[in-house]
Write a protein that holds these residues in place. Structure first.
Motif, PDB file in Angstrom:
ATOM      1  N   ARG A 169       0.608  -1.662  -0.053  1.00 33.22           N
ATOM      2  CA  ARG A 169       0.041  -0.070   0.162  1.00 33.22           C
ATOM      3  C   ARG A 169       0.203   1.176  -0.156  1.00 33.22           C
ATOM      4  N   ASP A 170       1.969   0.857   1.026  1.00 35.13           N
ATOM      5  CA  ASP A 170       2.587   2.363   0.848  1.00 35.13           C
ATOM      6  C   ASP A 170       3.377   2.592  -0.825  1.00 35.13           C
ATOM      7  N   TRP A 171       3.975   1.989  -1.086  1.00 35.54           N
ATOM      8  CA  TRP A 171       4.054   1.758  -2.853  1.00 35.54           C
ATOM      9  C   TRP A 171       3.705   2.264  -3.362  1.00 35.54           C
ATOM     10  N   LEU A 172       2.354   1.636  -3.762  1.00 31.01           N
ATOM     11  CA  LEU A 172       0.942   2.460  -4.132  1.00 31.01           C
ATOM     12  C   LEU A 172       1.054   3.583  -3.938  1.00 31.01           C
ATOM     13  N   VAL A 173       1.105   3.966  -2.787  1.00 29.50           N
ATOM     14  CA  VAL A 173       0.671   5.449  -2.149  1.00 29.50           C
ATOM     15  C   VAL A 173       1.719   6.543  -2.779  1.00 29.50           C
ATOM     16  N   HIS A 174       3.145   5.876  -2.673  1.00 34.53           N
ATOM     17  CA  HIS A 174       4.503   6.965  -3.188  1.00 34.53           C
ATOM     18  C   HIS A 174       4.932   7.271  -3.957  1.00 34.53           C
ATOM     19  N   VAL A 175       4.153   5.321  -5.352  1.00 33.50           N
ATOM     20  CA  VAL A 175       4.877   6.129  -6.566  1.00 33.50           C
ATOM     21  C   VAL A 175       4.122   6.261  -7.866  1.00 33.50           C
ATOM     22  N   PRO A 176       3.246   5.055  -7.982  1.00 34.41           N
ATOM     23  CA  PRO A 176       2.132   5.587  -8.701  1.00 34.41           C
ATOM     24  C   PRO A 176       1.519   6.548  -7.863  1.00 34.41           C
ATOM     25  N   GLY A 177       0.477   6.772  -6.726  1.00 39.30           N
ATOM     26  CA  GLY A 177       0.095   7.631  -6.065  1.00 39.30           C
ATOM     27  C   GLY A 177      -0.100   8.981  -6.595  1.00 39.30           C
ATOM     28  N   MET A 178       2.032   9.299  -5.453  1.00 38.43           N
ATOM     29  CA  MET A 178       2.717  10.356  -6.169  1.00 38.43           C
ATOM     30  C   MET A 178       2.517  10.833  -7.306  1.00 38.43           C
ATOM     31  N   ALA A 179       2.521  10.458  -8.409  1.00 40.26           N
ATOM     32  CA  ALA A 179       3.058  10.253  -9.515  1.00 40.26           C
ATOM     33  C   ALA A 179       1.574  11.443 -10.479  1.00 40.26           C
ATOM     34  N   GLY A 180       0.508  10.291  -9.856  1.00 36.73           N
ATOM     35  CA  GLY A 180      -0.448  10.971 -10.529  1.00 36.73           C
ATOM     36  C   GLY A 180      -1.456  12.521  -9.659  1.00 36.73           C
ATOM     37  N   MET A 181      -0.883  12.470  -8.621  1.00 31.18           N
ATOM     38  CA  MET A 181      -0.979  13.373  -8.071  1.00 31.18           C
ATOM     39  C   MET A 181      -0.111  14.636  -8.809  1.00 31.18           C
ATOM     40  N   ARG A 182       0.955  14.343  -8.470  1.00 32.82           N
ATOM     41  CA  ARG A 182       2.091  15.535  -9.118  1.00 32.82           C
ATOM     42  C   ARG A 182       1.469  15.755 -11.005  1.00 32.82           C
ATOM     43  N   GLY A 183       0.810  14.697 -11.548  1.00 30.98           N
ATOM     44  CA  GLY A 183       0.485  15.126 -13.290  1.00 30.98           C
ATOM     45  C   GLY A 183      -0.994  15.837 -12.549  1.00 30.98           C
ATOM     46  N   LEU A 184      -2.017  15.534 -11.539  1.00 35.01           N
ATOM     47  CA  LEU A 184      -2.746  16.539 -11.662  1.00 35.01           C
ATOM     48  C   LEU A 184      -2.833  18.030 -11.343  1.00 35.01           C
ATOM     49  N   LEU A 185      -1.612  18.007 -10.137  1.00 35.08           N
ATOM     50  CA  LEU A 185      -1.379  19.769  -9.670  1.00 35.08           C
ATOM     51  C   LEU A 185      -0.578  20.090 -10.919  1.00 35.08           C
ATOM     52  N   LEU A 186      -0.132  19.521 -12.377  1.00 38.47           N
ATOM     53  CA  LEU A 186       1.173  19.945 -13.069  1.00 38.47           C
ATOM     54  C   LEU A 186      -0.525  20.809 -13.819  1.00 38.47           C
ATOM     55  N   GLY A 187      -1.549  20.010 -13.677  1.00 38.06           N
ATOM     56  CA  GLY A 187      -3.280  19.940 -15.024  1.00 38.06           C
ATOM     57  C   GLY A 187      -3.577  20.983 -13.877  1.00 38.06           C
ATOM     58  N   VAL A 188      -3.870  21.210 -12.374  1.00 35.02           N
ATOM     59  CA  VAL A 188      -4.388  22.357 -12.319  1.00 35.02           C
ATOM     60  C   VAL A 188      -3.373  23.651 -12.352  1.00 35.02           C
ATOM     61  N   ALA A 189      -2.190  23.505 -12.787  1.00 38.91           N
ATOM     62  CA  ALA A 189      -1.086  24.607 -12.374  1.00 38.91           C
ATOM     63  C   ALA A 189      -1.040  25.177 -13.733  1.00 38.91           C
ATOM     64  N   LEU A 190      -1.570  24.891 -14.911  1.00 37.00           N
ATOM     65  CA  LEU A 190      -1.711  25.096 -16.782  1.00 37.00           C
ATOM     66  C   LEU A 190      -3.400  25.370 -16.144  1.00 37.00           C
ATOM     67  N   GLY A 191      -4.090  25.191 -15.456  1.00 39.98           N
ATOM     68  CA  GLY A 191      -5.354  25.931 -15.486  1.00 39.98           C
ATOM     69  C   GLY A 191      -5.368  27.120 -14.593  1.00 39.98           C
ATOM     70  N   THR A 192      -4.682  26.796 -13.977  1.00 41.51           N
ATOM     71  CA  THR A 192      -4.276  28.107 -13.554  1.00 41.51           C
ATOM     72  C   THR A 192      -3.872  29.754 -14.257  1.00 41.51           C
ATOM     73  N   VAL A 193      -2.759  28.940 -14.291  1.00 47.20           N
ATOM     74  CA  VAL A 193      -1.954  29.944 -15.199  1.00 47.20           C
ATOM     75  C   VAL A 193      -2.943  30.711 -16.449  1.00 47.20           C
ATOM     76  N   ILE A 194      -3.508  29.849 -17.388  1.00 49.51           N
ATOM     77  CA  ILE A 194      -4.286  29.769 -18.814  1.00 49.51           C
ATOM     78  C   ILE A 194      -5.197  30.766 -17.890  1.00 49.51           C
TER      79      ILE A 194
END
Length: 210
Positions: A169-194
């Motif tokens: 569970r920790d691996w799922l949270v910290h590796v693929p889960g964190m990657a997905g969260m960073r992708g969401l944050l990047l999308g939110v940041a780009l949407g905020t800039v636009i």
């Protein structure tokens, strides 16, 4: 001319110029930093008054619903009582004897149980989501989602013999889960800039009625 005065001049004064000033204050040296701080301070004051207006509007709407016994009035009663209990301790003078006790009471017996209840509802929400997903669409993604949910739930429980699932569970949270969260944050940041660029250009007008 009237369209220019009613539409573009307010946008230029209240959106474009302050936005460009704040942006320039961060990008250019110190002469604009003071003006940038003044603009941000004014925005904070306006946001505080907007928050107070929102609180008064909530009080007005739900007190009217409560007084007229409209459908859902018990929820309005709970909301008003919770709002008053949460707002009462900060409004008390610092020297009052019951201020800290009431503040701790609100956090320990209202906010913390509500947070724990919402976290507990996550189990049932995920279970229902998996059940509906498997009913409507049986695919590889649905099976992966089911496996991840089961591992995450079982890895969070103190069951004997399933301690190894906590590492998975920790691996799922910290590796693929964190990657997905960073992708969401990047999308939110780009949407905020636009959105900010659209506001500065006058294409997006969240502050107007039209």
């Amino acid at each position: 001319m009237s369209n220019l005065v009613k539409r573009w001049i307010p946008i230029l004064i209240f959106a474009t110029l302050p936005g460009l000033l704040v942006l320039a204050g961060y990008l250019l040296p110190s002469p604009l930093a003071h003006l940038r701080d003044q603009v941000i301070g004014g925005a904070v004051i306006v946001a505080a008054f907007a928050f107070l207006l929102g609180v008064f509007n909530v009080l007005r709407v739900h007190s009217r619903r409560l007084s007229r016994r409209r459908p859902g009035w018990p929820y309005s009663f709970v909301l008003l009582v919770s709002l008053l209990l949460a707002a009462l301790p900060p409004l008390m003078p610092p020297g009052m004897p019951f201020r800290d006790a009431l503040n701790a009471l609100v956090f320990d017996y209202i906010l913390s149980p509500l947070g724990a209840s919402l976290a507990a509802l996550l189990v049932f929400t995920l279970t229902v989501a998996v059940f509906r997903l498997l009913r409507t669409r049986r695919s590889v993604e649905a099976v992966i989602f089911l496996v991840v949910v089961v591992i995450a739930l079982l890895g969070s429980t103190p069951l004997v013999g399933l301690e190894w699932l906590a590492g998975v569970r920790d691996w799922l949270v910290h590796v693929p889960g964190m990657a997905g969260m960073r992708g969401l944050l990047l999308g939110v940041a780009l949407g905020t800039v636009i959105t900010a660029l659209r506001v500065l250009a006058g294409s997006e007008r969240p502050h107007s009625e039209s």
